[in-house]
Design a protein around this motif. Structure first.
Motif, PDB file in Angstrom:
ATOM      1  N   SER A  90       0.856  -1.184   0.054  1.00 13.97           N
ATOM      2  CA  SER A  90       0.084  -0.100   0.062  1.00 13.97           C
ATOM      3  C   SER A  90       0.996   1.029   0.091  1.00 13.97           C
ATOM      4  O   SER A  90       0.308   2.280  -0.452  1.00 13.97           O
ATOM      5  CB  SER A  90      -0.908  -0.212   1.307  1.00 13.97           C
ATOM      6  OG  SER A  90      -0.413  -0.084   2.234  1.00 13.97           O
ATOM      7  N   SER A  91       1.966   1.286   0.572  1.00  9.73           N
ATOM      8  CA  SER A  91       3.086   2.367   0.427  1.00  9.73           C
ATOM      9  C   SER A  91       3.649   2.570  -1.101  1.00  9.73           C
ATOM     10  O   SER A  91       4.219   3.672  -1.096  1.00  9.73           O
ATOM     11  CB  SER A  91       4.187   2.066   1.564  1.00  9.73           C
ATOM     12  OG  SER A  91       5.182   1.173   1.005  1.00  9.73           O
ATOM     13  N   GLY A  92       3.526   1.617  -1.795  1.00  6.03           N
ATOM     14  CA  GLY A  92       4.096   1.912  -3.080  1.00  6.03           C
ATOM     15  C   GLY A  92       5.496   1.332  -3.260  1.00  6.03           C
ATOM     16  O   GLY A  92       6.185   1.349  -4.272  1.00  6.03           O
ATOM     17  N   THR A  95       4.374  -3.890  -5.753  1.00  6.89           N
ATOM     18  CA  THR A  95       3.031  -4.090  -6.361  1.00  6.89           C
ATOM     19  C   THR A  95       2.761  -5.357  -6.108  1.00  6.89           C
ATOM     20  O   THR A  95       3.426  -6.370  -5.710  1.00  6.89           O
ATOM     21  CB  THR A  95       3.113  -3.982  -7.970  1.00  6.89           C
ATOM     22  OG1 THR A  95       4.085  -4.968  -8.538  1.00  6.89           O
ATOM     23  CG2 THR A  95       3.709  -2.384  -8.470  1.00  6.89           C
TER      24      THR A  95
END
Length: 341
Positions: A90-92, A95
């Protein structure tokens, strides 16, 4: 190397003792058995560790695909939400597609080690022994994927804790026995694996009992939520925590194991304290959440207290320490017995 370490860390390598210790216990109990082979046993432990990491990431993969929302915004009281196990997605930092590839990488590594063991058992002992290893490996894979993956998605129906007990107990330890000896099944190993499987289950179950209200806010179904009533929750905690000692005692009385295995009773005060402490917590009674000398290592507890998670970690770490010491006592005792022969 950094990429590998990234995935190992996010696959929660801190949980590896939950699989490695039962596997090592099974390995040591097999020493001296007909057909015993050291190197296939050690290779099996490496494969089990890779499979464990892969399954942890698979749980994240399926869980994130099902609900990618930030859990901490849904329930600020939840330890699960505060730890946010999918934060690396979710933080990038990566993926969901890359996570799927990492899952495949870990499971392929486990499959490679398993293939070598199967070949070794085939050439050393025959087709039936090789098929036994394949059978346990495939059963473990099927049950592990079914934890949060389709079509069963057992954890979504409150059966995740029981799946963990089966995986890290009977399937793991009987599979380990098949890998290092070629023995397809034995009642003593099944009996021991049930005892250890209960203790491993309890690590996750204690978590679920403490988080039952927060999990309801998150919409997460657990075995504790499935049971609904606090009294029944505590009955199962007693089963997972105390029954292993009765199972071990029964095996000693039958003559499967040495009476020296009764040294595991040194961990019984930890189990009794955990059960009583969890009971007081469940009923909202005052609890003394301070580590005692007999509880084992508790990390930097002052830091946990400052973070406001001491109430959770004292019981979670205690459940973890019970499994650790229970297995270590059996391992050390068995090695001493073998050396004294």
């Amino acid at each position: 190397m950094n990429k590998i370490l990234f995935w190992i860390k996010n696959a929660r390598d801190i949980a590896l003792p939950q699989s490695i210790l039962p596997a090592l216990t099974a390995l040591v109990l097999c020493i001296g058995a007909e057909g015993f082979c050291w190197w296939t046993g050690i290779l099996a432990i490496a494969g089990i560790a890779a499979a464990h990491l892969g399954m942890n990431l698979a749980d994240d993969y399926f869980d994130y695909r099902r609900d990618s929302r930030n859990r901490s915004t849904l329930s600020g009281s939840s330890i699960r939400a505060r730890m946010e196990k999918c934060a690396y997605i979710s933080s990038g930092q990566t993926t969901i597609h890359a996570t799927g590839k990492a899952v495949a990488g870990f499971l392929l590594t486990a499959g490679l080690t398993g293939g070598i063991i199967v070949a070794a058992q085939y050439f050393r002992q025959g087709t039936e022994q090789a098929l036994a290893v394949i059978g346990y490996a495939l059963a473990g894979l099927a049950v592990g994927i079914s934890y949060s993956g389709g079509p069963l998605k057992l954890s979504f129906y409150g059966l995740g804790e029981l799946v963990i007990g089966i995986m890290f107990g009977p399937l793991l330890m009987l599979g380990m026995q098949a890998a290092c000896t070629g023995i397809r099944f034995s009642l003593p190993m099944l009996w021991m694996s049930i005892a250890i499987g209960c203790l491993v289950t309890n690590i996750v179950y204690v978590h679920s009992v403490m988080e039952v209200k927060a999990d309801a806010e998150l919409g997460k179904m657990t075995f504790a939520r499935l049971l609904r009533h606090r009294s029944i929750m505590l009955v199962f905690c007693g089963l997972f925590t105390i029954a292993p000692f009765a199972i071990l005692l029964a095996g000693i009385c039958i003559g499967w194991w040495s009476p020296w295995f009764l040294l595991t009773l040194l961990t019984l005060p930890m189990s009794v304290y955990l059960l009583c402490s969890l009971g007081r917590f469940a009923y909202g009674l005052p609890t003394d959440d301070n580590p005692r000398w007999f509880m084992g290592p508790m990390g930097n507890f002052d830091k946990y207290r400052q973070a406001g998670i001491d109430w959770f970690l004292i019981r979670w770490l205690l459940a973890r320490n019970i499994v650790t010491f229970f297995c270590l006592i059996i391992i050390v005792t068995q090695i001493v017995i073998l050396l004294c022969k």
